[in-house]
Design an enzyme around this catalytic site. Sequence first.
Site, mmCIF file in Angstrom:
data_model
loop_
_atom_site.group_PDB
_atom_site.id
_atom_site.type_symbol
_atom_site.label_atom_id
_atom_site.label_comp_id
_atom_site.label_asym_id
_atom_site.label_seq_id
_atom_site.Cartn_x
_atom_site.Cartn_y
_atom_site.Cartn_z
ATOM 1 N N HIS A 238 43.723 37.039 48.359
ATOM 2 C CA HIS A 238 42.384 37.601 48.156
ATOM 3 C C HIS A 238 41.308 36.652 48.702
ATOM 4 C CE1 HIS A 238 39.373 40.037 45.844
ATOM 5 N NE2 HIS A 238 38.717 38.895 45.865
ATOM 6 N N GLU A 239 41.335 35.409 48.238
ATOM 7 C CA GLU A 239 40.293 34.461 48.649
ATOM 8 C C GLU A 239 40.392 34.145 50.148
ATOM 9 O OE1 GLU A 239 37.949 34.096 46.569
ATOM 10 O OE2 GLU A 239 39.049 34.820 44.810
ATOM 11 N N HIS A 242 38.329 36.590 51.958
ATOM 12 C CA HIS A 242 36.911 36.200 51.928
ATOM 13 C C HIS A 242 36.649 35.078 52.934
ATOM 14 C CE1 HIS A 242 35.381 38.550 48.588
ATOM 15 N NE2 HIS A 242 36.242 38.064 47.731
ATOM 16 N N GLU A 268 33.993 42.055 49.783
ATOM 17 C CA GLU A 268 35.137 42.428 48.952
ATOM 18 C C GLU A 268 36.125 43.300 49.734
ATOM 19 O OE1 GLU A 268 35.467 40.821 46.303
ATOM 20 O OE2 GLU A 268 36.974 41.871 45.118
HETATM 21 ZN ZN ZN Z 1 36.573 38.878 45.752
#
Ligand code: ZN
Length: 474
Positions: A238-239, A242, A268
């Site tokens: 997830h990160e 980003h 996101e």
């Molecule tokens: Zn996030």
Amino acid sequence: METYMPPRSIGMKSEQLALLSVMSHKMRTDPEIGKLLKPAKSVAKGIVEQRNLYLMQKGYDESTKMPEKLVEQLAKQQAIATSAWKSAKAAKNFSIFKPELEKMVELNREVADILMKVNKAKTPYDALIDSFEPKMTADAIDLVFADLRKDLMSLIERCQSAKKPDTSILRVTVPTGAQKDISTMLAQALGYDVTSPNSGGRIDETEHPFTTGMYDDVRITTHYHQDNFTDSVFSVLHETGHALYEQGMNPTWKFQPVGTACSYGIHESQSRFMENIVGRSKEFWTYQLPKIKDIASPSLDDLELDQFMRAVNIVNPSKIRIEADEVTYNLHVIIRFQIEKGLFNGKINVSELPQIWNEMYEEYLDVKIENDSEGVLQDTHWASGLFGYFPSYSLGNIYSGQIFSKISRDQPDWKAKLSVGDLSGIKSWLSQNVYMNANLYDPADLIKKITGTGLNAKPFVNYLRAKYGELYGF
Ligand code: ZN
């Protein structure tokens, strides 16, 4: 501050940060900027210069219209409300938090009234949403969320009536050292460099994972639980999503407003794309599972691909948003959106929150909230005065579905390539279409430019149906 600061330095660090924020506020609201913007706009050439000046003007207007007293009150109330929220959560008692949350909502109503005028928003809540998702409105969100909710509830029902995956296979002990090596391996596999001598990234540890930084210095955090190794696996994926976005913006726009993230929702969409669409796909793990088994050996020696896929894609309605799966997650967000809308159009009072929260959880997710701590007190956002933030989580998922559908049309073999560890096709697609565009467009315009259509939840729902239909056999 979050990873290495010794505990005693919090007071000193807070004072330094407060000073910096006052100094930057003074610089941003310098009347000289207002004077310079007008003539600059009249000679601006091309869409990049025009966008830069538009974003500068927007930021300038928002900052200068905000009375210093209100900014100060908000900062103070944020500290007080967060501390009250912590006590209330520990005591499982909303009434401890209630008076401070009421003040926080009041202050944000004042903020919303000011922003409404600056940004010509239709309602106070729209004005707050605009800070996270520029030009998005509650009406537009309502429209897509209504269909999304119906589609998700029927999908959840089908998953619930199918045979439940066995998740006990994910509870084997994987030592922290091996988990760290897995994190590094996965970050590198996605193209987020944390190991080379000239890398622009690193991975550290915090209780709640996050990403910070831009361009040449983008860092992520994660946390390691020995008996739950997938927790760090998916937070790193997830990160990393980003981080790749922050690192991939047009380098000629560095330090310019146009060289920043488009919106929270678009941000996101990039993390959810890597975490779920790539990171929870069979093709990705066909290549990566043998590698993590190797690193963790002998801990994961018995783990098989099909078993692993079903376990990491379990659909299970639950009480806590941050623990929710890919399908039920959006219902948690829709509940918060409905409540925030009610708070700011005067239909809901702060004192009614626990009851409304619990009723909605029963209606939407069919779970019974036993106490405020696992209910209305579970998130920190409202204590920090972040109203209008929650919708961006689901907008991110919806955008990621639209992006998935377009990539699949542009590169029909992109998933097959994942199974041989080749991400170069999607990386260059995302770079060209998303990362490089940075803040050149408002989110709705960017999505339209990339996919040809406006905000639309259908591709996301279709993606979920196809994936879970195959996994659960319906
Ligand atoms: Zn996030």
